[in-house]
Design a protein around this motif. Structure first.
Motif, short mmCIF file in Angstrom:
data_model
loop_
_atom_site.label_atom_id
_atom_site.label_comp_id
_atom_site.label_asym_id
_atom_site.label_seq_id
_atom_site.Cartn_x
_atom_site.Cartn_y
_atom_site.Cartn_z
N CYS A 216 31.10 31.68 43.79
CA CYS A 216 32.22 30.98 43.16
C CYS A 216 33.25 30.52 44.20
O CYS A 216 33.77 29.40 44.11
CB CYS A 216 32.88 31.88 42.13
N GLN A 217 33.49 31.37 45.17
CA GLN A 217 34.43 30.99 46.23
C GLN A 217 33.90 29.79 47.01
O GLN A 217 34.63 28.84 47.29
CB GLN A 217 34.67 32.17 47.16
N ALA A 218 32.59 29.83 47.33
CA ALA A 218 31.99 28.72 48.08
C ALA A 218 31.99 27.43 47.27
O ALA A 218 32.11 26.33 47.83
CB ALA A 218 30.57 29.08 48.49
N LEU A 219 31.88 27.54 45.94
CA LEU A 219 31.85 26.38 45.06
C LEU A 219 33.24 25.96 44.60
O LEU A 219 33.37 25.01 43.82
CB LEU A 219 30.98 26.67 43.84
N ALA A 220 34.27 26.66 45.07
CA ALA A 220 35.66 26.37 44.69
C ALA A 220 35.89 26.53 43.19
O ALA A 220 36.66 25.79 42.58
CB ALA A 220 36.08 24.98 45.15
N ILE A 221 35.18 27.49 42.59
CA ILE A 221 35.39 27.81 41.18
C ILE A 221 36.39 28.96 41.11
O ILE A 221 36.17 30.02 41.71
CB ILE A 221 34.07 28.22 40.51
N PRO A 222 37.50 28.80 40.40
CA PRO A 222 38.50 29.87 40.32
C PRO A 222 37.91 31.14 39.69
O PRO A 222 37.13 31.07 38.74
CB PRO A 222 39.60 29.29 39.43
N THR A 223 38.29 32.29 40.23
CA THR A 223 37.83 33.57 39.69
C THR A 223 39.02 34.51 39.53
O THR A 223 40.06 34.35 40.17
CB THR A 223 36.78 34.24 40.59
N ALA A 224 38.83 35.50 38.68
CA ALA A 224 39.84 36.55 38.51
C ALA A 224 39.15 37.77 37.94
O ALA A 224 38.12 37.67 37.27
CB ALA A 224 40.95 36.08 37.58
N LYS A 225 39.71 38.93 38.24
CA LYS A 225 39.23 40.18 37.66
C LYS A 225 40.27 40.61 36.62
O LYS A 225 41.46 40.68 36.92
CB LYS A 225 39.03 41.24 38.73
N LYS A 226 39.81 40.89 35.42
CA LYS A 226 40.75 41.10 34.32
C LYS A 226 40.22 42.12 33.32
O LYS A 226 39.04 42.10 32.98
CB LYS A 226 41.01 39.76 33.62
N VAL A 227 41.10 42.98 32.86
CA VAL A 227 40.76 43.89 31.76
C VAL A 227 40.71 43.07 30.48
O VAL A 227 41.58 42.22 30.23
CB VAL A 227 41.81 45.01 31.65
N ILE A 228 39.69 43.32 29.67
CA ILE A 228 39.54 42.53 28.44
C ILE A 228 39.09 43.41 27.29
O ILE A 228 38.29 44.34 27.47
CB ILE A 228 38.55 41.36 28.66
N GLN A 229 39.62 43.15 26.13
CA GLN A 229 39.22 43.84 24.92
C GLN A 229 38.04 43.10 24.30
O GLN A 229 37.89 41.89 24.48
CB GLN A 229 40.38 43.90 23.93
N PRO A 230 37.19 43.79 23.54
CA PRO A 230 35.99 43.13 22.99
C PRO A 230 36.32 41.95 22.07
O PRO A 230 35.62 40.94 22.08
CB PRO A 230 35.28 44.26 22.23
N GLU A 231 37.41 42.04 21.32
CA GLU A 231 37.75 40.93 20.42
C GLU A 231 38.16 39.68 21.21
O GLU A 231 37.93 38.55 20.76
CB GLU A 231 38.86 41.33 19.44
N THR A 232 38.74 39.88 22.39
CA THR A 232 39.10 38.74 23.24
C THR A 232 37.85 38.17 23.90
O THR A 232 37.72 36.95 24.06
CB THR A 232 40.12 39.16 24.31
#
Length: 281
Positions: A216-232
């Protein structure tokens, strides 16, 4: 099938360990599952680095130097004539006295076996259906950083999912947050950004997960690490999984509800198999 066991190549029927082996009794050990393409293990160094960290954490002595294992793995591939396979490396503390104390277990066992690789059409993987498991993973368990031989929660969760016709189980932690599946890391797409569940809250720091974040970094695709609930997660634009045996796998159903596939997932999948081809050619 020829198996590597404690420094020797032996037929599988002769590859036996003691009934007092602590991995058999308590899951006291580690494993790595490494894909082999064209006779070459993919991301070998990263898999072995994780194994070494796990062995240090569990205080299990590696009976064979890491630098020798790659040569032995390639010899195992040649002996079995399996240039495309899954290589499983299993480390056990070995046999010891009855009880949980590891004292006296001073002869660890190290095994390497080969298994048929899943049938995959690179760039066009079959999507998976997920079912949320009723079993929870500890939120802040340091053992989640390694592939330990004790995977009973995953075994039961997978059986539960398969009984409902799903391919894998989505697992939450004791805080109710999405962690991973029984065999894969979880990613999702939201407004052209790729998100991953963070490690340290129950998710394994997967090798393929790391490859995808690099791509993703090489392809310039934004990334993030995030806590997520199942409904989200259910409202994501797309969901996909990463695992060493299959690479990048889209999800088309979660708890019986359809999941869309973003063009970004196809782009990442193509980039992954290009990276495999480049590394293993």
């Amino acid at each position: 099938m020829i198996v590597f066991l404690n420094g020797q190549f032996v037929p599988e029927e002769q590859a036996v360990v003691s009934v007092f082996d602590r991995s058999f009794l308590y899951g006291d050990g580690l494993f790595e599952a490494i894909p082999v393409y064209g006779g070459r293990p993919f991301r070998w160094a990263q898999h072995l680095e994780r194994l070494a960290r796990g062995a240090e954490f569990l205080k299990i002595r590696l009976p064979i130097p890491l630098k020798e294992l790659r040569k032995l793995a390639r010899e195992l591939v040649k002996l079995n004539q399996m240039p495309d396979a899954m290589l499983r490396l299993t480390l056990s503390r070995g046999a010891g006295e009855r009880g949980y104390s590891p004292q006296g277990a001073e002869l660890p066992n190290l095994v390497m076996t080969l298994h048929p690789a899943p049938t995959i059409e690179p760039g066009h993987p079959a999507p998976w259906q997920l079912k949320t498991s009723s079993f929870r993973l500890p939120m802040a368990n340091p053992l989640s950083s390694f592939k330990t031989n004790n995977k009973l929660a995953q075994v039961i969760a997978r059986a539960e999912a398969e009984a409902d016709g799903a391919d894998d189980a989505l697992m939450l932690n004791t805080n109710g947050e999405v962690v991973e599946t029984t065999s894969a890391n979880v990613f999702w797409v939201r407004q052209n950004t790729i998100y991953a569940t963070p490690t340290g809250r129950g998710a394994l720091p997967g090798i393929t997960r790391a490859v995808v974040l690099e791509l993703c970094q090489a392809l310039a695709i934004p990334t993030a690490k995030k806590v997520i609930q199942p409904e989200t997660l259910r409202r994501a634009d797309s969901i996909f999984l990463t695992l060493s045996s299959c690479g990048v796998v889209p999800v088309n159903s979660l708890d019986g509800e359809p999941v869309n596939e973003s063009p970004l997932v196809h782009q990442i999948c193509q980039a992954y198999w290009e990276a495999v081809a480049k590394s293993c050619s």
